[in-house]
Design an enzyme around this catalytic site. Structure first.
Site, PDB file in Angstrom:
ATOM      1  N   HIS A 296      -2.908   2.756   8.434  1.00  0.00           N
ATOM      2  CA  HIS A 296      -3.974   2.038   7.716  1.00  0.00           C
ATOM      3  C   HIS A 296      -4.184   0.701   8.410  1.00  0.00           C
ATOM      4  O   HIS A 296      -3.231  -0.051   8.615  1.00  0.00           O
ATOM      5  CB  HIS A 296      -3.579   1.820   6.261  1.00  0.00           C
ATOM      6  CG  HIS A 296      -4.430   0.821   5.533  1.00  0.00           C
ATOM      7  ND1 HIS A 296      -5.808   0.838   5.573  1.00  0.00           N
ATOM      8  CD2 HIS A 296      -4.093  -0.232   4.746  1.00  0.00           C
ATOM      9  CE1 HIS A 296      -6.279  -0.154   4.841  1.00  0.00           C
ATOM     10  NE2 HIS A 296      -5.261  -0.816   4.330  1.00  0.00           N
TER      11      HIS A 296
ATOM     12  N   HIS B 212     -12.537  -2.783   2.954  1.00  0.00           N
ATOM     13  CA  HIS B 212     -11.088  -2.825   3.164  1.00  0.00           C
ATOM     14  C   HIS B 212     -10.688  -2.292   4.536  1.00  0.00           C
ATOM     15  O   HIS B 212     -10.166  -3.032   5.355  1.00  0.00           O
ATOM     16  CB  HIS B 212     -10.411  -2.032   2.037  1.00  0.00           C
ATOM     17  CG  HIS B 212      -8.942  -2.172   1.963  1.00  0.00           C
ATOM     18  ND1 HIS B 212      -8.230  -1.921   0.803  1.00  0.00           N
ATOM     19  CD2 HIS B 212      -8.013  -2.495   2.890  1.00  0.00           C
ATOM     20  CE1 HIS B 212      -6.946  -2.113   1.020  1.00  0.00           C
ATOM     21  NE2 HIS B 212      -6.788  -2.453   2.286  1.00  0.00           N
TER      22      HIS B 212
ATOM     23  N   HIS C 286      -7.011  -2.845   9.148  1.00  0.00           N
ATOM     24  CA  HIS C 286      -8.166  -3.646   8.755  1.00  0.00           C
ATOM     25  C   HIS C 286      -8.991  -3.930  10.014  1.00  0.00           C
ATOM     26  O   HIS C 286      -9.434  -5.052  10.239  1.00  0.00           O
ATOM     27  CB  HIS C 286      -7.720  -4.952   8.104  1.00  0.00           C
ATOM     28  CG  HIS C 286      -6.959  -4.769   6.832  1.00  0.00           C
ATOM     29  ND1 HIS C 286      -6.498  -5.835   6.089  1.00  0.00           N
ATOM     30  CD2 HIS C 286      -6.577  -3.664   6.153  1.00  0.00           C
ATOM     31  CE1 HIS C 286      -5.854  -5.383   5.025  1.00  0.00           C
ATOM     32  NE2 HIS C 286      -5.886  -4.063   5.048  1.00  0.00           N
TER      33      HIS C 286
ATOM     34  N   TYR D 171     -15.627  13.446  20.562  1.00  0.00           N
ATOM     35  CA  TYR D 171     -14.255  13.095  20.238  1.00  0.00           C
ATOM     36  C   TYR D 171     -14.127  12.554  18.816  1.00  0.00           C
ATOM     37  O   TYR D 171     -13.089  12.734  18.161  1.00  0.00           O
ATOM     38  CB  TYR D 171     -13.685  12.108  21.254  1.00  0.00           C
ATOM     39  CG  TYR D 171     -13.269  12.820  22.514  1.00  0.00           C
ATOM     40  CD1 TYR D 171     -12.025  13.429  22.603  1.00  0.00           C
ATOM     41  CD2 TYR D 171     -14.127  12.929  23.589  1.00  0.00           C
ATOM     42  CE1 TYR D 171     -11.638  14.118  23.742  1.00  0.00           C
ATOM     43  CE2 TYR D 171     -13.762  13.616  24.732  1.00  0.00           C
ATOM     44  CZ  TYR D 171     -12.513  14.210  24.808  1.00  0.00           C
ATOM     45  OH  TYR D 171     -12.147  14.902  25.928  1.00  0.00           O
TER      46      TYR D 171
ATOM     47  N   GLU E 207       0.816  -1.206   0.000  1.00  0.00           N
ATOM     48  CA  GLU E 207       0.000   0.000   0.000  1.00  0.00           C
ATOM     49  C   GLU E 207       0.858   1.268   0.000  1.00  0.00           C
ATOM     50  O   GLU E 207       0.379   2.355   0.349  1.00  0.00           O
ATOM     51  CB  GLU E 207      -0.924   0.012   1.230  1.00  0.00           C
ATOM     52  CG  GLU E 207      -1.840  -1.183   1.356  1.00  0.00           C
ATOM     53  CD  GLU E 207      -2.942  -1.231   0.309  1.00  0.00           C
ATOM     54  OE1 GLU E 207      -2.874  -0.448  -0.668  1.00  0.00           O
ATOM     55  OE2 GLU E 207      -3.864  -2.035   0.452  1.00  0.00           O
TER      56      GLU E 207
END
Length: 210
Positions: A92, A159, A94, A119, A73
Protein backbone atom coordinates in the site's frame (compact mmCIF):
# COMPACT_ATOMS: atom_id res chain seq x y z
CA UNK A 1 11.02 -17.92 1.54
CA UNK A 2 12.31 -18.05 5.12
CA UNK A 3 11.17 -15.44 7.62
CA UNK A 4 14.68 -13.96 7.74
CA UNK A 5 14.75 -13.64 3.96
CA UNK A 6 11.25 -12.14 3.95
CA UNK A 7 12.32 -9.50 6.46
CA UNK A 8 15.33 -8.61 4.34
CA UNK A 9 13.24 -8.43 1.16
CA UNK A 10 10.67 -6.14 2.82
CA UNK A 11 13.43 -3.78 4.00
CA UNK A 12 15.12 -3.80 0.58
CA UNK A 13 11.85 -3.07 -1.22
CA UNK A 14 10.93 -0.34 1.24
CA UNK A 15 14.29 1.32 0.73
CA UNK A 16 13.94 1.14 -3.07
CA UNK A 17 10.40 2.51 -3.01
CA UNK A 18 11.39 5.37 -0.72
CA UNK A 19 14.55 6.32 -2.62
CA UNK A 20 12.64 6.46 -5.92
CA UNK A 21 10.00 8.78 -4.47
CA UNK A 22 7.10 6.33 -4.68
CA UNK A 23 6.20 7.15 -1.09
CA UNK A 24 7.40 9.69 1.44
CA UNK A 25 7.66 10.41 5.15
CA UNK A 26 6.30 7.45 7.09
CA UNK A 27 3.54 6.75 4.56
CA UNK A 28 2.97 3.40 2.89
CA UNK A 29 3.18 -0.12 4.25
CA UNK A 30 4.22 -3.60 3.14
CA UNK A 31 3.26 -7.05 4.40
CA UNK A 32 4.25 -10.62 3.57
CA UNK A 33 2.55 -13.90 4.45
CA UNK A 34 4.84 -16.30 6.33
CA UNK A 35 4.22 -19.87 7.49
CA UNK A 36 2.93 -18.87 10.92
CA UNK A 37 1.34 -15.47 10.29
CA UNK A 38 2.35 -12.20 8.71
CA UNK A 39 5.20 -9.72 8.67
CA UNK A 40 4.16 -6.05 8.45
CA UNK A 41 6.04 -2.80 8.37
CA UNK A 42 5.79 -0.85 11.64
CA UNK A 43 3.72 2.27 12.15
CA UNK A 44 5.38 5.70 11.93
CA UNK A 45 8.55 4.34 10.31
CA UNK A 46 9.71 5.49 6.87
CA UNK A 47 9.95 2.66 4.36
CA UNK A 48 13.49 3.85 3.65
CA UNK A 49 14.56 3.22 7.27
CA UNK A 50 13.23 -0.28 7.96
CA UNK A 51 15.22 -2.49 10.31
CA UNK A 52 14.51 -6.13 9.32
CA UNK A 53 14.71 -7.27 12.95
CA UNK A 54 12.07 -4.73 14.09
CA UNK A 55 9.47 -5.48 11.40
CA UNK A 56 6.21 -6.48 13.08
CA UNK A 57 5.23 -10.15 13.36
CA UNK A 58 1.54 -11.01 13.56
CA UNK A 59 -0.12 -14.31 14.42
CA UNK A 60 -2.63 -15.90 12.00
CA UNK A 61 -5.46 -14.30 14.03
CA UNK A 62 -3.86 -10.85 13.72
CA UNK A 63 -2.38 -10.61 17.22
CA UNK A 64 0.88 -8.67 17.45
CA UNK A 65 3.59 -11.13 18.46
CA UNK A 66 6.90 -9.31 18.16
CA UNK A 67 8.74 -6.36 16.68
CA UNK A 68 7.54 -2.77 16.68
CA UNK A 69 3.83 -1.94 16.64
CA UNK A 70 2.43 -2.73 13.18
CA UNK A 71 1.03 -0.29 10.64
CA UNK A 72 -2.32 1.29 11.47
CA UNK A 73 -3.52 -0.24 8.19
CA UNK A 74 -3.14 -3.80 9.54
CA UNK A 75 -6.85 -4.52 9.12
CA UNK A 76 -6.71 -3.44 5.49
CA UNK A 77 -3.89 -5.92 4.78
CA UNK A 78 -5.65 -8.73 6.62
CA UNK A 79 -8.83 -8.07 4.64
CA UNK A 80 -6.92 -8.59 1.39
CA UNK A 81 -5.36 -11.82 2.65
CA UNK A 82 -8.68 -13.13 3.94
CA UNK A 83 -10.33 -12.74 0.54
CA UNK A 84 -7.28 -13.79 -1.50
CA UNK A 85 -5.90 -17.04 -0.04
CA UNK A 86 -3.16 -17.22 -2.68
CA UNK A 87 -1.85 -13.72 -1.91
CA UNK A 88 1.69 -13.80 -0.53
CA UNK A 89 2.22 -10.04 -0.16
CA UNK A 90 0.35 -6.73 -0.01
CA UNK A 91 1.77 -3.29 -0.79
CA UNK A 92 0.00 0.00 0.00
CA UNK A 93 1.50 3.33 -1.09
CA UNK A 94 0.64 7.02 -1.11
CA UNK A 95 2.28 7.38 -4.53
CA UNK A 96 1.73 10.88 -5.92
CA UNK A 97 0.04 10.23 -9.27
CA UNK A 98 -2.20 7.45 -8.00
CA UNK A 99 -3.36 9.64 -5.11
CA UNK A 100 -3.97 12.51 -7.54
CA UNK A 101 -6.15 10.28 -9.72
CA UNK A 102 -8.04 9.07 -6.63
CA UNK A 103 -9.27 12.63 -6.01
CA UNK A 104 -10.73 13.25 -9.49
CA UNK A 105 -14.48 13.78 -9.62
CA UNK A 106 -15.30 12.06 -12.92
CA UNK A 107 -13.93 8.57 -12.22
CA UNK A 108 -15.72 5.32 -12.99
CA UNK A 109 -15.79 3.74 -9.51
CA UNK A 110 -15.82 0.24 -11.01
CA UNK A 111 -12.69 0.76 -13.13
CA UNK A 112 -10.73 3.92 -12.42
CA UNK A 113 -8.06 3.93 -15.12
CA UNK A 114 -8.46 3.27 -18.86
CA UNK A 115 -6.39 0.57 -20.61
CA UNK A 116 -3.51 2.76 -21.72
CA UNK A 117 -0.92 -0.03 -22.02
CA UNK A 118 -0.90 -3.81 -22.26
CA UNK A 119 1.23 -4.11 -19.14
CA UNK A 120 -1.32 -2.22 -17.06
CA UNK A 121 -4.05 -4.64 -18.18
CA UNK A 122 -1.76 -7.62 -17.51
CA UNK A 123 -0.47 -6.57 -14.09
CA UNK A 124 -3.37 -4.59 -12.63
CA UNK A 125 -6.53 -5.40 -14.57
CA UNK A 126 -9.67 -3.63 -13.40
CA UNK A 127 -9.14 -1.05 -10.65
CA UNK A 128 -12.19 -0.23 -8.50
CA UNK A 129 -12.36 2.87 -6.31
CA UNK A 130 -12.96 2.38 -2.58
CA UNK A 131 -14.95 5.26 -1.01
CA UNK A 132 -13.08 7.51 1.41
CA UNK A 133 -12.55 6.37 4.99
CA UNK A 134 -10.02 7.71 7.52
CA UNK A 135 -6.74 5.75 7.63
CA UNK A 136 -6.98 2.73 9.90
CA UNK A 137 -10.78 2.86 10.01
CA UNK A 138 -12.50 -0.53 10.32
CA UNK A 139 -14.92 0.56 7.61
CA UNK A 140 -12.02 0.91 5.17
CA UNK A 141 -10.93 -2.68 5.74
CA UNK A 142 -14.51 -3.87 5.32
CA UNK A 143 -14.92 -1.94 2.06
CA UNK A 144 -11.64 -3.33 0.70
CA UNK A 145 -12.65 -6.84 1.72
CA UNK A 146 -15.86 -6.60 -0.30
CA UNK A 147 -13.82 -5.98 -3.46
CA UNK A 148 -10.74 -8.09 -2.79
CA UNK A 149 -12.15 -11.47 -3.84
CA UNK A 150 -12.52 -10.19 -7.42
CA UNK A 151 -9.76 -7.56 -7.54
CA UNK A 152 -6.15 -7.84 -6.41
CA UNK A 153 -5.70 -4.07 -6.80
CA UNK A 154 -7.91 -1.27 -5.49
CA UNK A 155 -7.58 2.51 -5.24
CA UNK A 156 -8.59 4.18 -1.98
CA UNK A 157 -10.27 7.55 -2.57
CA UNK A 158 -8.08 10.49 -1.49
CA UNK A 159 -5.57 8.00 -0.11
CA UNK A 160 -3.71 5.66 -2.48
CA UNK A 161 -3.43 2.19 -4.06
CA UNK A 162 -3.43 -1.24 -2.39
CA UNK A 163 -2.19 -4.26 -4.34
CA UNK A 164 -1.92 -7.94 -3.42
CA UNK A 165 0.32 -10.35 -5.28
CA UNK A 166 1.35 -13.98 -5.39
CA UNK A 167 4.82 -12.77 -4.37
CA UNK A 168 6.35 -9.59 -3.00
CA UNK A 169 7.83 -8.93 -6.43
CA UNK A 170 4.44 -9.38 -8.12
CA UNK A 171 2.72 -6.99 -5.72
CA UNK A 172 5.42 -4.33 -6.00
CA UNK A 173 5.61 -4.66 -9.79
CA UNK A 174 1.85 -4.23 -10.12
CA UNK A 175 1.66 -1.19 -7.85
CA UNK A 176 4.51 0.47 -9.74
CA UNK A 177 2.74 -0.25 -13.05
CA UNK A 178 -0.40 1.32 -11.54
CA UNK A 179 1.50 4.44 -10.49
CA UNK A 180 3.09 4.83 -13.94
CA UNK A 181 -0.31 4.43 -15.60
CA UNK A 182 -1.80 7.05 -13.28
CA UNK A 183 1.02 9.38 -14.31
CA UNK A 184 0.34 8.75 -18.01
CA UNK A 185 -3.38 9.28 -17.47
CA UNK A 186 -2.79 12.69 -15.92
CA UNK A 187 -0.32 13.67 -18.67
CA UNK A 188 -2.89 12.74 -21.32
CA UNK A 189 -5.70 14.86 -19.89
CA UNK A 190 -6.97 17.19 -22.63
CA UNK A 191 -5.35 15.18 -25.43
CA UNK A 192 -7.06 12.94 -27.94
CA UNK A 193 -5.96 9.50 -26.84
CA UNK A 194 -6.01 6.03 -28.38
CA UNK A 195 -6.63 3.49 -25.61
CA UNK A 196 -6.59 -0.26 -26.13
CA UNK A 197 -9.81 -1.52 -27.66
CA UNK A 198 -12.23 -3.78 -25.73
CA UNK A 199 -11.16 -6.65 -28.00
CA UNK A 200 -7.47 -6.05 -27.25
CA UNK A 201 -8.20 -5.88 -23.51
CA UNK A 202 -10.26 -9.08 -23.60
CA UNK A 203 -7.45 -10.93 -25.41
CA UNK A 204 -4.92 -9.79 -22.80
CA UNK A 205 -7.15 -10.76 -19.87
CA UNK A 206 -7.70 -14.21 -21.35
CA UNK A 207 -3.99 -14.73 -21.90
CA UNK A 208 -2.78 -13.09 -18.68
CA UNK A 209 -5.50 -13.46 -15.99
CA UNK A 210 -4.74 -11.27 -12.96
Amino acid sequence: MTETHARERIAALGRSIFQRGLTFGSSGNISVRVEDGWLMTPTNVALGDLDPARISKLAPDGRHLSGDAPTKETMLHLAMYRERPKAAAVVHLHSTHSVAVSTLAHLDPEDVLPPITAYYVMRVGRLPLVPYYPPGDAGLAEAVGKLASKHHAVLLANHGPVVAGTSLEAASGAIEELEETAKLYLLLQGHRTRFLTPEQVAALRERFPS
